[in-house]
Design a protein around this motif. Structure first.
Motif, mmCIF file in Angstrom:
data_model
loop_
_atom_site.group_PDB
_atom_site.id
_atom_site.type_symbol
_atom_site.label_atom_id
_atom_site.label_comp_id
_atom_site.label_asym_id
_atom_site.label_seq_id
_atom_site.Cartn_x
_atom_site.Cartn_y
_atom_site.Cartn_z
ATOM 1 N N THR A 278 0.826 -1.358 0.186
ATOM 2 C CA THR A 278 -0.022 -0.038 -0.096
ATOM 3 C C THR A 278 0.887 1.199 0.139
ATOM 4 O O THR A 278 0.774 2.117 -0.604
ATOM 5 C CB THR A 278 -0.917 0.073 1.294
ATOM 6 O OG1 THR A 278 -1.684 -1.252 1.255
ATOM 7 C CG2 THR A 278 -1.820 1.192 1.192
ATOM 8 N N TYR A 279 1.871 1.273 0.921
ATOM 9 C CA TYR A 279 2.746 2.406 1.024
ATOM 10 C C TYR A 279 3.471 2.749 -0.168
ATOM 11 O O TYR A 279 3.474 3.672 -0.844
ATOM 12 C CB TYR A 279 3.897 2.052 2.056
ATOM 13 C CG TYR A 279 5.040 3.201 2.019
ATOM 14 C CD1 TYR A 279 4.560 4.340 2.506
ATOM 15 C CD2 TYR A 279 6.159 2.858 1.534
ATOM 16 C CE1 TYR A 279 5.341 5.511 2.771
ATOM 17 C CE2 TYR A 279 7.236 4.114 1.503
ATOM 18 C CZ TYR A 279 6.829 5.250 2.011
ATOM 19 O OH TYR A 279 7.808 6.323 2.225
ATOM 20 N N VAL A 280 3.890 1.579 -1.039
ATOM 21 C CA VAL A 280 4.622 1.479 -2.551
ATOM 22 C C VAL A 280 3.576 2.113 -3.532
ATOM 23 O O VAL A 280 3.939 2.887 -4.320
ATOM 24 C CB VAL A 280 5.219 0.291 -2.834
ATOM 25 C CG1 VAL A 280 5.535 0.463 -4.355
ATOM 26 C CG2 VAL A 280 6.328 -0.063 -2.017
ATOM 27 N N ALA A 281 2.458 1.540 -3.290
ATOM 28 C CA ALA A 281 1.208 2.049 -4.368
ATOM 29 C C ALA A 281 1.068 3.727 -4.104
ATOM 30 O O ALA A 281 0.894 4.376 -5.196
ATOM 31 C CB ALA A 281 0.343 1.052 -4.093
ATOM 32 N N ILE A 282 0.861 4.006 -3.034
ATOM 33 C CA ILE A 282 0.745 5.524 -2.787
ATOM 34 C C ILE A 282 1.865 6.299 -3.237
ATOM 35 O O ILE A 282 1.463 7.200 -3.919
ATOM 36 C CB ILE A 282 0.505 5.736 -1.208
ATOM 37 C CG1 ILE A 282 -0.773 5.178 -0.720
ATOM 38 C CG2 ILE A 282 0.472 7.598 -0.980
ATOM 39 C CD1 ILE A 282 -0.787 5.098 0.748
ATOM 40 N N ARG A 283 3.311 5.979 -3.084
ATOM 41 C CA ARG A 283 4.260 6.715 -3.544
ATOM 42 C C ARG A 283 4.286 6.814 -4.994
ATOM 43 O O ARG A 283 4.445 7.632 -5.902
ATOM 44 C CB ARG A 283 5.598 6.427 -3.000
ATOM 45 C CG ARG A 283 5.549 6.630 -1.457
ATOM 46 C CD ARG A 283 5.208 7.893 -1.038
ATOM 47 N NE ARG A 283 6.312 8.809 -1.578
ATOM 48 C CZ ARG A 283 7.277 9.300 -0.568
ATOM 49 N NH1 ARG A 283 7.482 8.950 0.781
ATOM 50 N NH2 ARG A 283 8.378 10.093 -1.092
ATOM 51 N N PHE A 284 4.044 5.452 -5.611
ATOM 52 C CA PHE A 284 4.264 5.411 -6.890
ATOM 53 C C PHE A 284 2.780 6.144 -7.628
ATOM 54 O O PHE A 284 3.073 6.717 -8.638
ATOM 55 C CB PHE A 284 3.898 4.003 -7.337
ATOM 56 C CG PHE A 284 4.035 3.732 -8.944
ATOM 57 C CD1 PHE A 284 5.391 3.832 -9.553
ATOM 58 C CD2 PHE A 284 3.175 3.046 -9.637
ATOM 59 C CE1 PHE A 284 5.502 3.674 -10.751
ATOM 60 C CE2 PHE A 284 3.387 2.639 -11.198
ATOM 61 C CZ PHE A 284 4.724 3.028 -11.579
ATOM 62 N N SER A 285 1.882 6.316 -7.165
ATOM 63 C CA SER A 285 0.686 6.952 -7.673
ATOM 64 C C SER A 285 1.226 8.402 -7.566
ATOM 65 O O SER A 285 0.610 9.193 -8.222
ATOM 66 C CB SER A 285 -0.627 6.807 -6.598
ATOM 67 O OG SER A 285 -0.997 5.564 -6.885
ATOM 68 N N TYR A 286 1.797 8.964 -6.310
ATOM 69 C CA TYR A 286 2.246 10.447 -6.659
ATOM 70 C C TYR A 286 3.092 10.565 -7.541
ATOM 71 O O TYR A 286 2.992 11.733 -8.180
ATOM 72 C CB TYR A 286 3.075 10.542 -5.046
ATOM 73 C CG TYR A 286 2.113 10.771 -3.911
ATOM 74 C CD1 TYR A 286 0.765 10.441 -3.915
ATOM 75 C CD2 TYR A 286 2.858 10.776 -2.605
ATOM 76 C CE1 TYR A 286 0.063 10.621 -2.845
ATOM 77 C CE2 TYR A 286 2.074 10.793 -1.441
ATOM 78 C CZ TYR A 286 0.709 10.602 -1.492
ATOM 79 O OH TYR A 286 0.007 10.749 -0.367
ATOM 80 N N ALA A 287 3.963 9.740 -8.014
ATOM 81 C CA ALA A 287 4.940 9.855 -9.015
ATOM 82 C C ALA A 287 4.197 9.976 -10.436
ATOM 83 O O ALA A 287 4.479 10.651 -11.237
ATOM 84 C CB ALA A 287 5.776 8.530 -9.129
#
Length: 555
Positions: A278-287
């Protein structure tokens, strides 16, 4: 910089896709994988209704961490029966393993019309009707199958304890350790190379790019770097943790420890992977959000020379709100995945959540109004971060804006929080352009045409200087005499400026105009009061009174 973003972004997408597939594979391990020798069966009751004490459930019997067969009993008796069989099997196996002459003899006998298993003349277990129903065969057939499995597994377990077998497994363990070390070093080197590429890509700055584009590109690389960092950490943890787990399964003495670790870490591992995913998905969505916005700006869709500064404010606001909404969505998905990983049926929870949502929505109507009005404020671009606004009796610089509230900092430094539902009429002092509105008093004795020409000359000369020309959008307008007041003739001047620059321009213009008016001997009137007395007798009386000491003291 954009070229690297296009090439590097594709490479990162491939890397993240592979890592994501690994995470999904780990999270959704089916029960069939338990048949792999290195991943033994976990205790898995087969009961349908866990609330009944008489419900028949099943458990596995293990030997050196390997599943042998299943037994069935009522929920209250299954633990005691499993413990007795495991103790009997442990005693039998220890005698057999450490005896160099004893041969393995598994026998099936009948006791009270029930099949019983003996190993080397020692009682192991009785096969009952519940066991037969579990496998859907008759009791005798099931007993023979268990006896055959025992014969094979006990012989294999004794063979694994031989010195030659332990040496062979030790060689495999050493090879695995070397492979883990080399793979870990390779991943570490690959990570260092990624960091070096990121530094080289972010360091050069294109002078043609807008400041907001540079900022978005930097944020995009920061988010991708954070995603890569976490995925590399997950990969390193998987390499050493998975490799050590496999090494434990190579030896009969540590295979039970492997089973215990797997059973104890199953739930934390699933939850940890969901949280990290979930954390990786959030940061990747930010990118992705920063990448999408950068592409629109670089293509000229959202940004031009007239609205660049305004669009910077709007893009910052839109990006922040979009990221907040994305965070909430991914957190909701992460919670649902966590519940699924824990084996909780989410369908009743979703139904209950719907009812709770209706109740909460009725109780929090103001929050819903805030969210709707906040969305409209952002969509209609009423104001954005960095704008100066007036809402009712308060105003200031917008420091924070989300779907629920707006926070402004006033001239005295106070942080004022305004619910978005309370924003009815708003005055934006910095939207797209601003205006310095000046009223200049000139004495009635001055030559008005000369004064107007001097005021215009000062404004035009200021507009021609490069520093102020960037802040002044249009040629200043001298509107003329706006009013006759007790202070003199009021001359109105308008200067159209960049957003938030009207105060700087007005202060500098006043300074220059004061110097020019002094040099031209044109006075700026100030309020004065004069008293005229026309009665000569009163003047003589006051003069005599002033010359008299007594009257002077009286006055």
């Amino acid at each position: 910089m954009i070229d690297f973003a296009q090439g590097g972004f594709g490479l990162r997408l491939k890397f993240l896709a592979i890592a994501g597939s690994m995470v999904i594979t780990i999270v959704s391990v089916p029960k069939a994988t338990a048949q792999i020798p290195l991943l033994p069966y976990l205790p898995n009751p087969s009961s349908v209704n866990n609330t009944s004490e008489n419900t028949i459930v099943s458990e596995w019997v293990y030997l050196d961490g390997r599943p042998l067969f299943q037994i069935a009993a009522s929920k209250t008796d299954v633990s005691e029966r499993l413990q007795n069989i495991q103790l009997n099997l442990q005693e039998i196996s220890q005698d057999y393993f450490y005896s160099s002459t004893q041969k393995l003899n598994v026998q099936v006998r009948k006791l009270r019309d029930l099949p019983v298993i003996y190993v080397n003349e020692k009682y192991l277990m009785t096969v009952n009707s519940d066991d037969a129903k579990l496998r859907q065969v008759d009791s005798l057939t099931l007993t023979n199958q268990i006896a055959e499995d025992l014969q094979k597994e006990l012989e294999l377990a004794k063979k694994e304890r031989q010195t030659s077998s332990l040496i062979g497994q030790g060689k495999i363990a050493g090879s695995l350790a070397l492979a883990m070390l080399l793979t870990s070093l390779l991943i570490y080197r690959y990570q260092r190379r990624f960091k070096k590429d990121d530094v080289e890509a972010v360091s050069p700055t294109n002078e043609i790019e807008q400041p907001i584009t540079t900022q978005l590109n930097q944020q995009q690389h920061q988010h991708l770097a954070e995603v890569q960092k976490r995925l590399f950490q997950l990969t390193q943890t998987g390499i050493w943790g998975g490799g050590s787990f496999i090494v434990l399964g190579l030896f009969p003495y540590t295979r039970a420890l492997q089973l215990g670790i797997l059973a104890a870490a199953q739930i934390p591992l699933k939850v940890g992977i969901v949280v990290l995913g979930t954390y990786v998905a959030i940061r990747f969505s930010y990118a992705l959000i920063d990448k999408f916005t950068t592409t629109l700006i670089s293509g000229g869709v959202l940004l031009n020379s007239e609205t660049s500064e305004r669009m910077q404010l709007r893009v910052s606001t839109f990006s922040g709100v979009t990221k907040s909404i994305t965070t909430l969505i991914w957190m909701g998905v992460g919670i649902l995945l966590t519940l699924i990983a824990l084996g909780i049926d989410i369908v009743p929870l979703l139904a209950g959540a719907g009812l709770i949502g209706v109740a909460v929505s009725l109780a929090s109507q103001n929050l819903i109004k805030d969210a709707i009005n906040g969305f409209l404020i952002i969509l209609e671009d009423q104001y954005a971060l960095g704008d100066v606004i007036n809402v009712g009796d308060v105003g200031g610089l917008v420091e924070n804006l989300n779907l629920r509230m707006t926070q402004v900092r006033d001239a005295e430094g106070r942080l004022i929080t305004i619910p978005n539902s309370e924003v009815k009429i708003v005055a934006n002092l910095s939207s797209r352009w601003s205006r310095a509105d000046l009223t200049i008093p000139v004495s009635y004795q001055a030559n008005i045409d000369e004064a107007l020409q001097l005021i215009e000359d000062v404004a035009v000369k200021m507009n021609q200087e490069p520093f102020w020309k960037r802040q002044i959008i249009e040629k200043p307008s001298i509107l003329g005499i706006d009013n006759f007041s007790d202070r003199g003739m009021m001359i109105r001047v308008w200067i159209k400026t960049q957003p938030l620059k009207q105060w700087d321009v007005a202060r500098e213009y006043r300074r220059r105009l004061k110097i020019a008016l002094d040099q031209a001997d044109i006075s700026i009137p100030i309020p004065q009061q004069a008293i005229w007395i026309n009665d000569s007798h009163l003047l003589n009386y006051e003069g005599n009174s002033a010359s008299s000491p007594e009257v002077g003291r009286h006055l």
